[in-house]
Design a protein around this motif. Sequence first.
Motif, PDB file in Angstrom:
ATOM      1  N   PHE A  83      38.651  41.909  45.612  1.00 42.88           N
ATOM      2  CA  PHE A  83      37.465  41.185  45.186  1.00 42.88           C
ATOM      3  C   PHE A  83      37.703  39.685  45.058  1.00 42.88           C
ATOM      4  O   PHE A  83      36.793  38.946  44.718  1.00 42.88           O
ATOM      5  CB  PHE A  83      36.934  41.770  43.879  1.00 42.88           C
ATOM      6  CG  PHE A  83      36.303  43.113  44.068  1.00 42.88           C
ATOM      7  CD1 PHE A  83      35.065  43.228  44.672  1.00 42.88           C
ATOM      8  CD2 PHE A  83      36.944  44.256  43.660  1.00 42.88           C
ATOM      9  CE1 PHE A  83      34.478  44.461  44.871  1.00 42.88           C
ATOM     10  CE2 PHE A  83      36.371  45.499  43.852  1.00 42.88           C
ATOM     11  CZ  PHE A  83      35.123  45.597  44.456  1.00 42.88           C
ATOM     12  N   THR A  84      38.905  39.226  45.327  1.00 38.20           N
ATOM     13  CA  THR A  84      39.156  37.786  45.330  1.00 38.20           C
ATOM     14  C   THR A  84      38.999  37.207  46.736  1.00 38.20           C
ATOM     15  O   THR A  84      38.984  36.000  46.889  1.00 38.20           O
ATOM     16  CB  THR A  84      40.577  37.483  44.810  1.00 38.20           C
ATOM     17  OG1 THR A  84      41.530  38.135  45.654  1.00 38.20           O
ATOM     18  CG2 THR A  84      40.734  37.961  43.377  1.00 38.20           C
ATOM     19  N   ASP A  85      38.868  38.072  47.727  1.00 40.03           N
ATOM     20  CA  ASP A  85      38.679  37.622  49.105  1.00 40.03           C
ATOM     21  C   ASP A  85      37.208  37.256  49.300  1.00 40.03           C
ATOM     22  O   ASP A  85      36.333  38.120  49.345  1.00 40.03           O
ATOM     23  CB  ASP A  85      39.098  38.725  50.079  1.00 40.03           C
ATOM     24  CG  ASP A  85      39.066  38.263  51.520  1.00 40.03           C
ATOM     25  OD1 ASP A  85      38.768  37.072  51.767  1.00 40.03           O
ATOM     26  OD2 ASP A  85      39.339  39.095  52.408  1.00 40.03           O
ATOM     27  N   THR A  86      36.927  35.969  49.414  1.00 36.81           N
ATOM     28  CA  THR A  86      35.543  35.497  49.487  1.00 36.81           C
ATOM     29  C   THR A  86      34.852  35.930  50.775  1.00 36.81           C
ATOM     30  O   THR A  86      33.640  36.152  50.771  1.00 36.81           O
ATOM     31  CB  THR A  86      35.490  33.963  49.356  1.00 36.81           C
ATOM     32  OG1 THR A  86      36.314  33.387  50.364  1.00 36.81           O
ATOM     33  CG2 THR A  86      35.946  33.527  47.984  1.00 36.81           C
ATOM     34  N   GLU A  90      31.375  37.976  50.643  1.00 38.45           N
ATOM     35  CA  GLU A  90      30.180  37.450  51.304  1.00 38.45           C
ATOM     36  C   GLU A  90      29.624  38.464  52.298  1.00 38.45           C
ATOM     37  O   GLU A  90      28.411  38.624  52.419  1.00 38.45           O
ATOM     38  CB  GLU A  90      30.486  36.117  51.992  1.00 38.45           C
ATOM     39  CG  GLU A  90      29.274  35.420  52.541  1.00 38.45           C
ATOM     40  CD  GLU A  90      28.175  35.231  51.517  1.00 38.45           C
ATOM     41  OE1 GLU A  90      26.997  35.476  51.855  1.00 38.45           O
ATOM     42  OE2 GLU A  90      28.478  34.849  50.369  1.00 38.45           O
ATOM     43  N   GLU A  91      30.503  39.171  52.995  1.00 39.94           N
ATOM     44  CA  GLU A  91      30.049  40.207  53.931  1.00 39.94           C
ATOM     45  C   GLU A  91      29.348  41.345  53.173  1.00 39.94           C
ATOM     46  O   GLU A  91      28.309  41.845  53.606  1.00 39.94           O
ATOM     47  CB  GLU A  91      31.225  40.759  54.725  1.00 39.94           C
ATOM     48  CG  GLU A  91      30.828  41.774  55.766  1.00 39.94           C
ATOM     49  CD  GLU A  91      32.006  42.295  56.557  1.00 39.94           C
ATOM     50  OE1 GLU A  91      31.800  43.242  57.326  1.00 39.94           O
ATOM     51  OE2 GLU A  91      33.131  41.780  56.392  1.00 39.94           O
TER      52      GLU A  91
END
Length: 131
Positions: A83-86, A90-91
């Motif tokens: 959940f830290t991967d933006t 966004e996807e």
Amino acid sequence: APENLADGETPVTVSVIVYGDLVDSVVPGDRVVVTGIYRAAPLKLNANTRIIKSIFRTHLDAAHIEKASRSNQFASADNIIDFTDTKKLEELRRISRRPDIYSLLLRSLAPSIWGHEDVKRGILCQLFGGS
């Protein structure tokens, strides 16, 4: 795990019965996490009589098999959402805003099973808490 056994100790085995698509999904030597129903059937003294012993033959009817990594046999890195991967967040937000999200989820749930849309809708409602 076999590497954690003491010298001379025999590993415990469990018979697993698989059906359908699960057959040949893993090979001997793979580390797996199996979800299923643990069944116990009484042993008969003789195949021709109704007399049974109070000894049971047990097996596991597999409903799901997941390959486990050697470092963590209960979760694989492919199944964990960071959940830290933006970009991924966004996807997920973009997909959640789609007007056809319900039909998208319906088509994505068990795509190898044709039809049974009502059953799939029920499963989706159970998964996501809808009515």
